[in-house]
Design a protein around this motif. Sequence first.
Motif, PDB file in Angstrom:
ATOM      1  N   CYS A  37      -1.743 -11.512 -11.071  1.00 16.20           N
ATOM      2  CA  CYS A  37      -1.304 -11.532  -9.949  1.00 16.20           C
ATOM      3  C   CYS A  37      -2.608 -12.364  -8.820  1.00 16.20           C
ATOM      4  O   CYS A  37      -3.522 -12.534  -8.808  1.00 16.20           O
ATOM      5  CB  CYS A  37      -1.110 -10.344  -9.033  1.00 16.20           C
ATOM      6  N   ASN A  43      -0.930  -5.605  -8.526  1.00 19.28           N
ATOM      7  CA  ASN A  43       0.682  -5.027  -8.438  1.00 19.28           C
ATOM      8  C   ASN A  43       1.107  -4.638  -7.285  1.00 19.28           C
ATOM      9  O   ASN A  43       0.728  -3.644  -6.614  1.00 19.28           O
ATOM     10  CB  ASN A  43       1.097  -4.264  -9.876  1.00 19.28           C
ATOM     11  N   GLN A  44       1.802  -5.478  -6.910  1.00 13.63           N
ATOM     12  CA  GLN A  44       2.772  -4.866  -4.928  1.00 13.63           C
ATOM     13  C   GLN A  44       3.592  -4.018  -5.199  1.00 13.63           C
ATOM     14  O   GLN A  44       3.862  -3.261  -4.516  1.00 13.63           O
ATOM     15  CB  GLN A  44       2.936  -6.407  -4.651  1.00 13.63           C
ATOM     16  N   PRO A  48       2.291  -0.987  -2.315  1.00 14.45           N
ATOM     17  CA  PRO A  48       1.990  -2.290  -1.526  1.00 14.45           C
ATOM     18  C   PRO A  48       1.523  -2.046  -0.426  1.00 14.45           C
ATOM     19  O   PRO A  48       0.740  -1.812  -0.171  1.00 14.45           O
ATOM     20  CB  PRO A  48       3.896  -1.651  -0.938  1.00 14.45           C
ATOM     21  N   ASN A  49       1.702  -4.009   0.719  1.00 14.34           N
ATOM     22  CA  ASN A  49       1.028  -3.330   1.404  1.00 14.34           C
ATOM     23  C   ASN A  49       0.032  -4.244   1.600  1.00 14.34           C
ATOM     24  O   ASN A  49      -1.319  -3.208   2.708  1.00 14.34           O
ATOM     25  CB  ASN A  49       1.337  -2.199   2.331  1.00 14.34           C
ATOM     26  N   ILE A  50      -1.159  -4.405   0.493  1.00 18.90           N
ATOM     27  CA  ILE A  50      -2.322  -4.368   0.752  1.00 18.90           C
ATOM     28  C   ILE A  50      -2.762  -6.004   1.169  1.00 18.90           C
ATOM     29  O   ILE A  50      -1.559  -6.814   0.793  1.00 18.90           O
ATOM     30  CB  ILE A  50      -2.412  -4.325  -1.382  1.00 18.90           C
ATOM     31  N   SER A  52      -4.910  -9.864   1.327  1.00 21.54           N
ATOM     32  CA  SER A  52      -5.151 -10.368   0.462  1.00 21.54           C
ATOM     33  C   SER A  52      -6.995 -10.929   0.946  1.00 21.54           C
ATOM     34  O   SER A  52      -6.796 -11.580   1.601  1.00 21.54           O
ATOM     35  CB  SER A  52      -5.004 -11.992   0.616  1.00 21.54           C
ATOM     36  N   ARG A  92      -8.515   0.863   0.234  1.00 27.14           N
ATOM     37  CA  ARG A  92      -7.857   1.517  -0.899  1.00 27.14           C
ATOM     38  C   ARG A  92      -8.962   2.936  -1.281  1.00 27.14           C
ATOM     39  O   ARG A  92      -9.331   3.025  -2.047  1.00 27.14           O
ATOM     40  CB  ARG A  92      -7.877   0.160  -1.197  1.00 27.14           C
TER      41      ARG A  92
END
Length: 98
Positions: A37, A43-44, A48-50, A52, A92
């Motif tokens: 990725c 891996n979204q 989710p909602n991470i 860049s 995170r």
Amino acid sequence: VANKYSWYSAIQLKESIHEGWYLPNIKELQSLVEAACYEPSINQMIFPNIMSSNYWSSSPVAGNPNKVWVVDFRLGAVVSYTGYKYDNLYVRLVRSSQ
């Protein structure tokens, strides 16, 4: 929704959320990188909602109390952050095994 925190605030997040969650060390955070990725390099479907961007780890750089290891989830690279620990970066959190 992704939020930014200072490194000091990120370390203390575990006190304000459910027990078992914490700011990962650099090896734990780097293990979330998905080489297949790009922008973001994670891996979204699982995360989710991470954004860049750079994410704090709990690992300071040895010999330099002003630097902390971060993961750049745009490229999946591990870098030493040369800014200040009170700068705001993304977080995170991870959960300990139960």
